[in-house]
Design a protein around this motif. Structure first.
Motif, PDB file in Angstrom:
ATOM      1  N   GLY A 166       0.862  -1.269   0.005  1.00 25.23           N
ATOM      2  CA  GLY A 166      -0.102   0.027  -0.078  1.00 25.23           C
ATOM      3  C   GLY A 166       0.829   1.423   0.210  1.00 25.23           C
ATOM      4  N   GLU A 167       0.564   2.051  -0.810  1.00 29.89           N
ATOM      5  CA  GLU A 167       1.376   3.372  -0.854  1.00 29.89           C
ATOM      6  C   GLU A 167       1.614   4.010   0.361  1.00 29.89           C
ATOM      7  N   GLU A 168       0.677   4.191   1.228  1.00 30.83           N
ATOM      8  CA  GLU A 168       1.001   4.913   2.521  1.00 30.83           C
ATOM      9  C   GLU A 168       1.522   4.011   3.540  1.00 30.83           C
ATOM     10  N   ILE A 173      -2.524  -1.682  -3.172  1.00 27.36           N
ATOM     11  CA  ILE A 173      -3.711  -0.661  -2.748  1.00 27.36           C
ATOM     12  C   ILE A 173      -2.943   0.765  -2.922  1.00 27.36           C
ATOM     13  N   ASP A 174      -3.792   1.498  -3.739  1.00 26.88           N
ATOM     14  CA  ASP A 174      -3.639   3.136  -3.485  1.00 26.88           C
ATOM     15  C   ASP A 174      -4.861   3.747  -3.129  1.00 26.88           C
ATOM     16  N   PRO A 175      -4.764   4.174  -1.778  1.00 23.45           N
ATOM     17  CA  PRO A 175      -6.158   4.810  -1.272  1.00 23.45           C
ATOM     18  C   PRO A 175      -6.483   5.856  -2.110  1.00 23.45           C
ATOM     19  N   ILE A 176      -5.979   6.625  -2.498  1.00 21.13           N
ATOM     20  CA  ILE A 176      -6.425   7.874  -3.281  1.00 21.13           C
ATOM     21  C   ILE A 176      -5.371   8.139  -4.231  1.00 21.13           C
ATOM     22  N   ASP A 177      -5.684   7.715  -5.624  1.00 16.03           N
ATOM     23  CA  ASP A 177      -4.776   7.932  -6.660  1.00 16.03           C
ATOM     24  C   ASP A 177      -5.224   9.296  -7.354  1.00 16.03           C
ATOM     25  N   GLY A 178      -4.370  10.443  -7.178  1.00 14.41           N
ATOM     26  CA  GLY A 178      -4.582  11.708  -7.537  1.00 14.41           C
ATOM     27  C   GLY A 178      -4.853  12.519  -6.413  1.00 14.41           C
ATOM     28  N   THR A 179      -4.038  12.303  -5.268  1.00 18.14           N
ATOM     29  CA  THR A 179      -4.084  13.164  -4.142  1.00 18.14           C
ATOM     30  C   THR A 179      -4.018  14.716  -4.220  1.00 18.14           C
ATOM     31  N   THR A 180      -3.296  15.108  -5.341  1.00 19.49           N
ATOM     32  CA  THR A 180      -3.233  16.611  -5.672  1.00 19.49           C
ATOM     33  C   THR A 180      -4.560  17.012  -5.965  1.00 19.49           C
ATOM     34  N   MET A 204       3.932  13.857 -17.147  1.00 15.23           N
ATOM     35  CA  MET A 204       5.340  14.040 -16.643  1.00 15.23           C
ATOM     36  C   MET A 204       5.347  13.809 -15.369  1.00 15.23           C
ATOM     37  N   GLY A 205       4.481  13.540 -14.659  1.00 15.18           N
ATOM     38  CA  GLY A 205       4.379  13.373 -12.908  1.00 15.18           C
ATOM     39  C   GLY A 205       5.702  14.336 -12.282  1.00 15.18           C
ATOM     40  N   ILE A 206       5.122  15.610 -11.886  1.00 13.77           N
ATOM     41  CA  ILE A 206       5.974  16.669 -11.817  1.00 13.77           C
ATOM     42  C   ILE A 206       6.915  16.317 -10.667  1.00 13.77           C
ATOM     43  N   HIS A 207       6.481  15.386  -9.545  1.00 13.75           N
ATOM     44  CA  HIS A 207       7.765  15.236  -8.598  1.00 13.75           C
ATOM     45  C   HIS A 207       8.491  14.016  -8.901  1.00 13.75           C
ATOM     46  N   ASN A 208       8.220  13.350 -10.042  1.00 12.39           N
ATOM     47  CA  ASN A 208       9.142  12.398 -10.680  1.00 12.39           C
ATOM     48  C   ASN A 208      10.054  13.261 -11.312  1.00 12.39           C
ATOM     49  N   VAL A 209       9.744  14.304 -12.159  1.00  5.46           N
ATOM     50  CA  VAL A 209      10.696  15.083 -12.955  1.00  5.46           C
ATOM     51  C   VAL A 209      11.727  15.870 -11.922  1.00  5.46           C
ATOM     52  N   PHE A 234      -4.894  13.663 -16.580  1.00  3.77           N
ATOM     53  CA  PHE A 234      -5.956  13.701 -15.473  1.00  3.77           C
ATOM     54  C   PHE A 234      -5.576  13.832 -14.138  1.00  3.77           C
ATOM     55  N   GLY A 235      -4.287  13.717 -14.060  1.00  2.00           N
ATOM     56  CA  GLY A 235      -3.765  13.880 -12.690  1.00  2.00           C
ATOM     57  C   GLY A 235      -3.923  12.727 -11.908  1.00  2.00           C
ATOM     58  N   SER A 236      -4.270  11.687 -12.324  1.00  2.00           N
ATOM     59  CA  SER A 236      -4.380  10.361 -11.638  1.00  2.00           C
ATOM     60  C   SER A 236      -3.966   9.254 -12.857  1.00  2.00           C
ATOM     61  N   ALA A 237      -2.999   8.428 -12.386  1.00  2.00           N
ATOM     62  CA  ALA A 237      -2.673   7.549 -13.231  1.00  2.00           C
ATOM     63  C   ALA A 237      -3.696   6.443 -13.502  1.00  2.00           C
ATOM     64  N   ALA A 238      -4.663   6.327 -12.404  1.00  5.31           N
ATOM     65  CA  ALA A 238      -5.454   5.226 -12.633  1.00  5.31           C
ATOM     66  C   ALA A 238      -6.906   5.671 -13.729  1.00  5.31           C
ATOM     67  N   VAL A 278       1.337   7.128 -21.732  1.00  2.51           N
ATOM     68  CA  VAL A 278       2.889   6.759 -21.297  1.00  2.51           C
ATOM     69  C   VAL A 278       2.916   7.667 -19.936  1.00  2.51           C
ATOM     70  N   GLU A 279       3.841   6.982 -19.173  1.00  4.35           N
ATOM     71  CA  GLU A 279       4.217   7.750 -17.951  1.00  4.35           C
ATOM     72  C   GLU A 279       5.401   7.003 -17.245  1.00  4.35           C
ATOM     73  N   TYR A 280       6.379   7.666 -17.038  1.00  5.45           N
ATOM     74  CA  TYR A 280       7.418   7.165 -16.453  1.00  5.45           C
ATOM     75  C   TYR A 280       7.276   7.455 -14.838  1.00  5.45           C
ATOM     76  N   TRP A 336       1.261   0.517  -7.283  1.00 11.69           N
ATOM     77  CA  TRP A 336      -0.064   0.822  -6.833  1.00 11.69           C
ATOM     78  C   TRP A 336      -0.716   1.567  -7.729  1.00 11.69           C
ATOM     79  N   ASP A 337      -0.144   2.446  -8.344  1.00 19.06           N
ATOM     80  CA  ASP A 337      -0.929   3.373  -9.386  1.00 19.06           C
ATOM     81  C   ASP A 337      -1.439   2.394 -10.511  1.00 19.06           C
ATOM     82  N   MET A 338      -0.687   1.503 -10.910  1.00 18.26           N
ATOM     83  CA  MET A 338      -1.000   0.574 -12.069  1.00 18.26           C
ATOM     84  C   MET A 338      -1.634  -0.791 -11.835  1.00 18.26           C
TER      85      MET A 338
HETATM   86  C1  IPD Z   1       0.287  10.147  -8.402  1.00 18.59           C
HETATM   87  C2  IPD Z   1      -0.846  10.173  -9.628  1.00 18.59           C
HETATM   88  C3  IPD Z   1      -0.206  11.155 -10.680  1.00 18.59           C
HETATM   89  C4  IPD Z   1       1.213  10.495 -11.283  1.00 18.59           C
HETATM   90  C5  IPD Z   1       2.092  10.247 -10.005  1.00 18.59           C
HETATM   91  C6  IPD Z   1       1.472   9.492  -8.820  1.00 18.59           C
HETATM   92  P1  IPD Z   1      -1.039   9.997  -6.144  1.00 18.59           P
HETATM   93  O1  IPD Z   1      -0.317   9.461  -7.494  1.00 18.59           O
HETATM   94  O2  IPD Z   1      -1.038   9.087 -10.175  1.00 18.59           O
HETATM   95  O3  IPD Z   1      -0.959  11.225 -11.730  1.00 18.59           O
HETATM   96  O4  IPD Z   1       1.757  11.618 -12.025  1.00 18.59           O
HETATM   97  O5  IPD Z   1       3.380   9.636 -10.465  1.00 18.59           O
HETATM   98  O6  IPD Z   1       2.377   9.343  -7.894  1.00 18.59           O
HETATM   99  O7  IPD Z   1       0.486  10.216  -5.416  1.00 18.59           O
HETATM  100  O8  IPD Z   1      -1.827  11.050  -6.252  1.00 18.59           O
HETATM  101  O9  IPD Z   1      -1.303   8.594  -5.351  1.00 18.59           O
END
Ligand code: IPD
Ligand code: CA
Ligand code: CA
Ligand code: CA
Length: 283
Positions: free
Chosen positions: A73-75, A93-100, A167-172, A201-205, A220-222, A227-229
């Motif tokens: 689980g992510e958290e 488990i991803d409890p909330i995908d798209g926390t931002t 681009m997943g800003i925090h990954n960049v 859409f701000g959520s991988a799911a 496509v995402e890196y 848990w996102d996938m």
């Molecule tokens: C994030 C979202 C986002 C993706 C990030 C993930 P989170 O998941 O799926 O779209 O770009 O790489 O970490 O943190 O909101 O569960």
């Protein structure tokens, strides 16, 4: 299609009940935002009390019903800890995908619960409690939105496709300047290749669900995690979609990247246009 475990249907039914309860929790918190927002690695990496409460509720419920099952689980995965992925029935488990999105009150979020047995994807539940769209799939049994079958598009070419390229800003940030350049140049290459449109859409799911129901043709995402996938991957495959590593080789759930598409032809065309890199960040 055969079940890998005699109790698979029961596993799915219990998980679905818990996800529905979790959905009410998330919806209440979305409507009345009181949950405290905390910063994880940086200001682009957030967690709220709701993420934590939902994950705990799901893991408590599932482990009570199935004491020998494992969880990713992510958290609950503490910073940098190596994830142990075994043959045991494992809930990813991803409890909330798209926390931002959740924190900014953008109604595109998903509770994601995936199940693997013998490291094979077996079931996926992806629930947006705000729009009340529930996506479910079990391997070999089709993909459904609120009980109705869904299917990917049959798009085979970039120039008739809407692509999702996040681009997943925090990954960049985690990967530094070189990574930003790669993400930018990959989007430029898709535009040069004649893509019809870009969405993210701000959520991988939700991105994967958009491909699964034929709205978007590829994504496509890196930098993603299992848990996102996991859960949306089952939905995507059962909806007729394909999943690869962005380089065009086999998809690896633990590989931190994805290229999914409506058709193999489209996936390969996109793959051939991109610059590829391994994703091995510190955090
Ligand atoms: C994030 C979202 C986002 C993706 C990030 C993930 P989170 O998941 O799926 O779209 O770009 O790489 O970490 O943190 O909101 O569960
Ligand atoms: Ca997160
Ligand atoms: Ca996520
Ligand atoms: Ca999350």
């Amino acid at each position: 299609a055969e079940f890998l475990h005699p109790d698979e249907q029961k596993f799915f039914d219990v998980a679905l009940g818990l996800v529905q309860t979790a959905g009410r929790l998330v919806r209440d918190a979305f409507d009345t935002p009181t949950s405290v927002v905390m910063i994880k690695s940086s200001s682009t990496d957030l967690v709220t009390e709701t993420d934590q409460a939902v994950e705990k509720m799901l893991i408590d419920g599932l482990s009570k019903a199935f004491p020998d099952h494992k969880f990713i689980g992510e958290e609950s995965v503490s910073g940098g800890a190596k994830i142990e992925f075994t043959d045991a029935p494992t809930w990813i488990i991803d409890p909330i995908d798209g926390t931002t999105n959740f924190v900014h009150r953008i109604p595109m979020i998903a509770i994601c619960v995936g199940l693997t047995i013998k490291k094979q994807l077996r079931a996926g539940i992806v629930f947006n409690p705000i729009t009340r769209e529930l996506y479910t799939a079990q391997t070999g049994r089709g993909a459904f939105k609120n009980g109705f079958p869904i299917h990917v598009s049959n798009n085979k070419t970039i120039n008739t496709s809407v692509l999702c390229a996040s681009m997943g800003i925090h990954n960049v940030k985690a990967m530094g300047g070189k990574w930003l350049e790669m993400a930018q140049s990959n989007i430029r290459k898709q535009i040069e290749a004649g893509v019809r449109g870009h969405r993210s859409f701000g959520s991988a799911a939700i991105n994967m669900i958009m491909v699964s129901q034929g709205c978007v043709d590829a994504y496509v995402e890196y930098g993603l995690h299992a848990w996102d996938m996991a859960a949306p991957a089952v939905v995507l495959l059962e909806a007729g979609g394909v999943m690869f590593d962005p380089s065009g080789s086999d998809f690896n759930l633990m590989g931190r990247k994805i290229l999914c598409a409506a058709t193999k032809e489209l996936a390969m065309e996109i793959s051939s246009k991109l610059t590829h890199a391994d994703f091995e960040p510190e955090a």
